[in-house]
Write an enzyme that holds these catalytic residues in place. Structure first.
Site, mmCIF file in Angstrom:
data_model
loop_
_atom_site.group_PDB
_atom_site.id
_atom_site.type_symbol
_atom_site.label_atom_id
_atom_site.label_comp_id
_atom_site.label_asym_id
_atom_site.label_seq_id
_atom_site.Cartn_x
_atom_site.Cartn_y
_atom_site.Cartn_z
ATOM 1 N N VAL A 107 0.830 -1.201 0.000
ATOM 2 C CA VAL A 107 0.000 0.000 0.000
ATOM 3 C C VAL A 107 0.870 1.259 0.000
ATOM 4 O O VAL A 107 0.527 2.266 -0.626
ATOM 5 C CB VAL A 107 -0.941 0.007 1.228
ATOM 6 C CG1 VAL A 107 -1.738 1.302 1.302
ATOM 7 C CG2 VAL A 107 -1.883 -1.192 1.186
ATOM 8 N N CYS A 108 1.997 1.197 0.687
ATOM 9 C CA CYS A 108 2.839 2.382 0.896
ATOM 10 C C CYS A 108 3.242 3.096 -0.392
ATOM 11 O O CYS A 108 3.117 4.325 -0.472
ATOM 12 C CB CYS A 108 4.075 2.010 1.713
ATOM 13 S SG CYS A 108 3.684 1.347 3.346
#
Length: 256
Positions: A107-108
């Site tokens: 996700v980062c």
């Protein structure tokens, strides 16, 4: 003698591996588990409530809205170079300081790339954006130098700050002490160093860049005009005069 030294080294390495967070061997950390996930994937996908190691116990108190933001200083990657960065560098500007768990994850990069791609829109409203994780600045640079199609960041228009000691994450109340990772905390800090907004997501869910930009603009509008912003406010929508009589102008307009 050499054989004895070798045995000692192997024993030392074995003890070190057994102490790795997540309670698994170094190779197992990268090997798919029976469910088809790596152990790191399980941590980032299951959320903090799913694992005992996600203890938030700490002697530190999380900062609050209307309080001054905790001071920070560290090494960041800015335009591909290492640079010392501190809260003082943003005096007179708005700052979006957002934390993420780890480099080279899932996700980062979607969040960081999205903020970077909108950097000019933040600059247009006198706001800087800084991303923070517990990785080293060397790891940040390696991730930046990794192509986006391979999960990397590519060229960045925002700074990536290293919090290798975890002190910044701890001071801002987002550090999970058990795992050593930071939750997805986001802080909007005004030109005087005061926190105007904070939010914290569990690990598996990313944040909205558009909503962050909207909030920055809303706080600035209130400061400039002295009127307050209703639900779902955007720069081209009406605001409310904050007193009983004058506020009726807004309510009559939107409830025709």
């Amino acid at each position: 003698m050499a054989a004895a030294v070798g045995r000692l080294l192997r024993a030392s390495v074995a003890r070190g591996v057994s102490a790795i967070p997540w309670g698994i061997s170094a190779t197992a950390a990268l090997r798919p588990a029976a469910c088809g996930r790596t152990s790191l994937t399980n941590l980032l996908c299951s959320g903090s409530s799913q694992a005992k190691l996600f203890s938030t116990s700490s002697s530190y108190h999380a900062p609050a809205v209307t309080q001054h933001a905790p001071y920070f200083k560290g090494t960041a990657v800015v335009n591909g170079e290492f640079k010392d960065l501190s809260l003082d560098d943003f005096k007179g500007k708005y700052l979006v300081l957002f934390f993420y768990p780890l480099d080279f994850t899932f996700v980062c990069p979607t969040e960081i790339v999205a903020f970077s791609d909108k950097a000019n829109e933040f600059h247009d409203v006198n706001c800087e954006v800084v991303a923070v994780s517990v990785d080293s600045h060397f790891s940040h640079l390696a991730w930046i130098n990794t192509p986006r199609k391979n999960g990397g960041l590519g060229h960045m228009n925002i700074a990536l700050l290293s919090d290798l000691t975890k002190q910044i994450s701890r001071d801002y109340g987002v550090l999970l002490e058990g795992s050593g990772l930071a939750l997805r905390g986001l802080f909007i800090i005004d030109p005087n160093g005061v926190i105007k907004h904070l939010s914290v997501n569990d690990l598996p869910v990313g944040r909205s860049v558009e909503e962050t930009l909207r909030l920055v603009k809303a706080f600035q509008y209130v400061e400039t005009h002295g009127e307050v912003c209703p639900a779902n406010w955007t720069p081209d929508s009406p605001t409310i005069k904050p007193n009983p009589a004058a506020s009726k102008e807004y309510f009559q307009k939107v409830n025709q």
